[in-house]
Enzyme design. Structure first.
Site, PDB file in Angstrom:
ATOM      1  CG  HIS A   6      -0.411   0.091   2.526  1.00  0.00           C
ATOM      2  ND1 HIS A   6       0.410  -0.869   3.078  1.00  0.00           N
ATOM      3  CD2 HIS A   6      -0.532   1.055   3.478  1.00  0.00           C
ATOM      4  CE1 HIS A   6       0.760  -0.504   4.301  1.00  0.00           C
ATOM      5  NE2 HIS A   6       0.212   0.664   4.573  1.00  0.00           N
TER       6      HIS A   6
ATOM      7  CG  HIS B  37       0.142   4.367   4.749  1.00  0.00           C
ATOM      8  ND1 HIS B  37      -0.609   3.593   5.618  1.00  0.00           N
ATOM      9  CD2 HIS B  37      -0.689   5.380   4.339  1.00  0.00           C
ATOM     10  CE1 HIS B  37      -1.835   4.109   5.723  1.00  0.00           C
ATOM     11  NE2 HIS B  37      -1.904   5.180   4.958  1.00  0.00           N
TER      12      HIS B  37
ATOM     13  CG  ASP C 217       4.939   2.940   7.456  1.00  0.00           C
ATOM     14  OD1 ASP C 217       4.025   3.393   6.730  1.00  0.00           O
ATOM     15  OD2 ASP C 217       4.728   2.105   8.352  1.00  0.00           O
ATOM     16  CG  HIS C 218       4.091   0.124   4.210  1.00  0.00           C
ATOM     17  ND1 HIS C 218       3.980  -1.182   4.617  1.00  0.00           N
ATOM     18  CD2 HIS C 218       3.732   0.882   5.270  1.00  0.00           C
ATOM     19  CE1 HIS C 218       3.546  -1.207   5.879  1.00  0.00           C
ATOM     20  NE2 HIS C 218       3.395   0.042   6.297  1.00  0.00           N
TER      21      HIS C 218
ATOM     22  CG  HIS D  72      -3.973   0.219   6.813  1.00  0.00           C
ATOM     23  ND1 HIS D  72      -3.918   0.850   8.024  1.00  0.00           N
ATOM     24  CD2 HIS D  72      -2.789   0.488   6.197  1.00  0.00           C
ATOM     25  CE1 HIS D  72      -2.754   1.480   8.151  1.00  0.00           C
ATOM     26  NE2 HIS D  72      -2.050   1.282   7.049  1.00  0.00           N
TER      27      HIS D  72
ATOM     28  CG  ASP E 127       0.692  -1.242   7.827  1.00  0.00           C
ATOM     29  OD1 ASP E 127       1.616  -2.031   8.065  1.00  0.00           O
ATOM     30  OD2 ASP E 127       0.850   0.000   7.763  1.00  0.00           O
TER      31      ASP E 127
ATOM     32  CG  HIS F 193       4.017  -1.765  11.521  1.00  0.00           C
ATOM     33  ND1 HIS F 193       4.837  -0.674  11.688  1.00  0.00           N
ATOM     34  CD2 HIS F 193       3.285  -1.521  10.409  1.00  0.00           C
ATOM     35  CE1 HIS F 193       4.595   0.201  10.721  1.00  0.00           C
ATOM     36  NE2 HIS F 193       3.657  -0.293   9.927  1.00  0.00           N
TER      37      HIS F 193
HETATM   38 FE    FE Z   1       2.808   0.765   8.156  1.00  0.00          FE
HETATM   39 ZN    ZN Z   2       0.089   1.656   6.551  1.00  0.00          ZN
END
Ligand code: FE
Ligand code: ZN
Length: 256
Positions: free
Chosen positions: A57, A59, A61-62, A115, A134, A172
């Site tokens: 996805h 985001h 942090d991905h 999400h 996530d 995570h």
């Molecule tokens: Fe994340």
């Molecule tokens: Zn995420």
């Protein structure tokens, strides 16, 4: 066919980036590169040549490492066709039901919104490996940033139907805090108590609790148990629709 060789790289505060190598072809995928340097360094240390990035996805942090890793390696970026505009450098768009070949290893793609509106997961059936970003965490699930409880429950229901021996490579290390919450809604669940003890001893010696096993999640993760009469009763919603129970459990977690 040989199974994928999967390595876990802890980055940022609590993210996991994965390197997955298909041994017969030498193809190597980075799953959800949050960052650049630790990923390139680990690949170099292993002598692995990165050929692909797989994104779940959009985001940061991905996908944060997408463009620099692509520039450094010439790799091909695979991501959700449902959300391609938000995936930097995407080359191959995959959608629900598509399969993607990493060398000789095939991944089935699931569209799992909730999400985010475009979230996907990659299931490497022959390696019993699920990369779910996530969407599903150990004893938890992602927050509903762009989706509804109905969507997320449908997504989680699809994932929980995968074989019990499936290893869940989520993005995570949230398990300890997830367990604190889970015990607040499902304290009588013996499987949850067992997982809590296991996680406590893993964390006490600095080990990760991810990947986790689908059979354990099915028994102990309250977000997969919204259709379990005991859990519905425990949150005062006996007999209610699983979507409503899921929505209530998710709401409680948001304010926990
Ligand atoms: Fe994340
Ligand atoms: Zn995420």
């Amino acid at each position: 066919m040989a199974a994928l060789d999967i390595r876990q790289i802890p980055v940022l505060k609590d993210n996991f980036v994965y390197l997955a190598r298909e041994p017969a072809s030498g193809a190597v995928a980075v799953v959800d590169p949050a960052v650049v340097e630790p990923v390139l360094e680990e690949a170099q240390r292993l002598g692995w040549k990165i050929t692909h990035i797989l994104n779940t996805h959009h985001h940061g942090d991905h996908v944060g490492g997408n463009l620099e890793i692509k520039a450094a390696t010439g790799c091909t970026i695979v991501g959700p066709g449902h959300d391609s505009a938000r995936i930097p450098g995407i080359d191959i768009e995959v959608r629900d039901g598509d399969s993607f070949a990493l060398g000789y290893a095939n991944a089935e793609v699931f569209f799992v919104p909730g999400h985010t509106s475009g979230h996907i997961a990659y299931w490497f059936k022959d390696s019993a490996a699920l990369f779910c970003g996530d969407t599903l965490f150990s004893i938890g699930c992602g927050r509903l940033f762009e989706g509804t409880a109905q969507q997320m429950w449908t997504s989680l229901s699809r994932l929980k139907a995968l074989p019990p021996q499936t290893q869940i490579y989520c993005a995570h290390e949230y398990t300890e805090s997830n367990i604190r919450f889970a015990l607040s809604v499902d304290a009588g669940n013996a499987a949850l108590q067992r997982r809590a003890a296991e996680v406590r001893s893993l964390r006490a010696v600095g080990k990760y609790t991810v990947p986790s096993l689908m059979s354990d999640e099915r028994a102990a993760n309250p977000f997969l148990r919204a259709d379990a009469p005991e859990l519905a009763a425990a949150v005062g919603m006996a007999g209610r629709d699983p979507v409503d129970v899921f929505a209530e459990v998710r709401r409680r977690k948001d304010v926990f």
